[in-house]
Design an enzyme around this catalytic site. Sequence first.
Site, PDB file in Angstrom:
ATOM      1  N   LYS A  40     -12.054  -2.596  -3.097  1.00  0.00           N
ATOM      2  CA  LYS A  40     -11.756  -1.630  -2.220  1.00  0.00           C
ATOM      3  C   LYS A  40     -10.154  -1.699  -1.720  1.00  0.00           C
ATOM      4  CE  LYS A  40     -14.509   0.454  -1.502  1.00  0.00           C
ATOM      5  NZ  LYS A  40     -14.815   1.486  -2.288  1.00  0.00           N
ATOM      6  N   GLY A  41      -9.288  -2.430  -2.474  1.00  0.00           N
ATOM      7  CA  GLY A  41      -8.008  -2.437  -2.342  1.00  0.00           C
ATOM      8  C   GLY A  41      -7.304  -1.170  -2.666  1.00  0.00           C
ATOM      9  N   GLY A  42      -7.827  -0.526  -3.806  1.00  0.00           N
ATOM     10  CA  GLY A  42      -6.901   0.783  -4.162  1.00  0.00           C
ATOM     11  C   GLY A  42      -6.791   0.581  -5.738  1.00  0.00           C
ATOM     12  N   THR A  43      -7.634  -0.220  -6.471  1.00  0.00           N
ATOM     13  CA  THR A  43      -7.524  -0.641  -7.739  1.00  0.00           C
ATOM     14  C   THR A  43      -7.594   0.453  -8.677  1.00  0.00           C
ATOM     15  OG1 THR A  43     -10.119  -1.191  -7.758  1.00  0.00           O
ATOM     16  CG2 THR A  43      -8.355  -3.055  -7.245  1.00  0.00           C
TER      17      THR A  43
END
Length: 327
Positions: free
Chosen positions: A24-27
Site C-alpha cells: 500500500k505504499g505505491g509500489t
Amino acid sequence: MATVKYHFLTNKRKNLIFDVGVKKGGTRALLEFIRVHPDVRAAGSEVHFFDKNYVRGFQWYRTHMPATLEGQLTIEKTPSYFITREAPHRVQLMNPSTKLLVVVRDPVTRAISDYAQAISKKIDMKPFEQLVFVNGSIGSIIDTSWGPIKLGIYSRYLTRWLKFFPLSQFLFVSGERLVLDPAIELRRAQDFLGLKRVVTEKHFYFNSTKGFPCLFKSEGHSAPHCLGLPRTYGPGNMVEEESAANCDLIKTCKGCERNVTTIVRCVTCDAVFHPSCALRVAGLVVVGKNNLVKCCATESEVIPEQNLCTLHGLFNLKFRGIQHVKL
Ligand SMILES: Nc1ncnc2c1ncn2[C@@H]1O[C@H](COP(=O)(O)OS(=O)(=O)O)[C@@H](OP(=O)(O)O)[C@H]1O
C-alpha cells in the site's frame, strides 16, 4: 537484417531489480512509471517467487519474468517480499549486488489503506478504531501486533534486509511524493538505477477525477491512462480512462473531492469519505458498525450515547514502541 538478442533469466541475473514494498505504499505506481523507460522490462503481475513460490524452483521464476535485451533492466514488484523473513537471503543468493526499491508511506495512512483493502474483502470486519487499540478500547495504547500497524514499523523489516544488503543498494521512494510529484521520484529512481533520465514530468498529467497522476502513454498504451483500481476493488494494473470512468463503484469523497470507493458513508445524506478525510470532518460521529457515520447531524438530533464514538481521537494516535526509520 539485424538480429535481436534476447536474454532470459539466469540464476545469477545481474540486471534484476526489485520493488520490494511496502504494501500500500505505491509500489504499483512506481512499477508502472519506471517501466515507461525503454531500458526497463517489468513483470506485470506480482510474481511472489521469493516468498510463496520459492519451492517451485528457478525454472518457474524464469517463466514468469520477461526476456530482456542487452542493457535492459528487469524489475518485478512483490510488496510482501519486504516482510518475508526468508526473502532477503534468497534474493542475496540470486544476486548480492541487486538494487532494491522500497516505497515508504506515512505508516498511519498506510494502515488505513491496508484496512480499507481488507474490509472490502471482508465486510464484517470490526471498525478500524476498535482494531487499532489494544483490547479495542478507544484512546488506549495502539496495538502494534495488529497487521496494518505492525507492517508500518518499517525498521523491524528493514533490519533483516540490512543483514544481507548494504544501505547503498536501497532506494527509499516517498509514496506521498509519488502522488504529488512523481517526476521527482522517477528522477531519483532512474539515477539510482544508472538509467538515462527518460521518464520526466512530460509523461504525467494530473487526473482530477481520479485524484492521481496518470500517464500520457506507455508500453502497450497509446492513450492516456491511470492506474486501475486497487486489486481489491477491481482489475488492477493500468486501465484506460474510459473504463475507469465507467466504474460505478467510484464516488467522490465529500472531504477532498477525490475518488473513493465507499469506505465511510453518512447515513443521513449518503455522502462518502476516505477514512482519513472523515477524520477531518468537524462533529462527525460513527453510528454503529460498518463505517456508517453522520457527517451532518444537527443539534436537535439525538444519537444514542452508546452508538457514538468520535473518530477524532485517531488524530492523536500515540505510536508507543514504534521506531521511525530515518531515511
Ligand atoms: N498514480 C497513482 N495512481 C493510483 N494510486 C497511486 C498512485 N500513486 C500512488 N498511489 C497509491 O498507491 C497505493 C496502493 O499502493 P500499492 O500499489 O503499493 O498497493 S499494493 O500493496 O500493491 O496493494 C494507493 O493507496 P490507496 O489510495 O490508499 O488505495 C494510492 O494512494
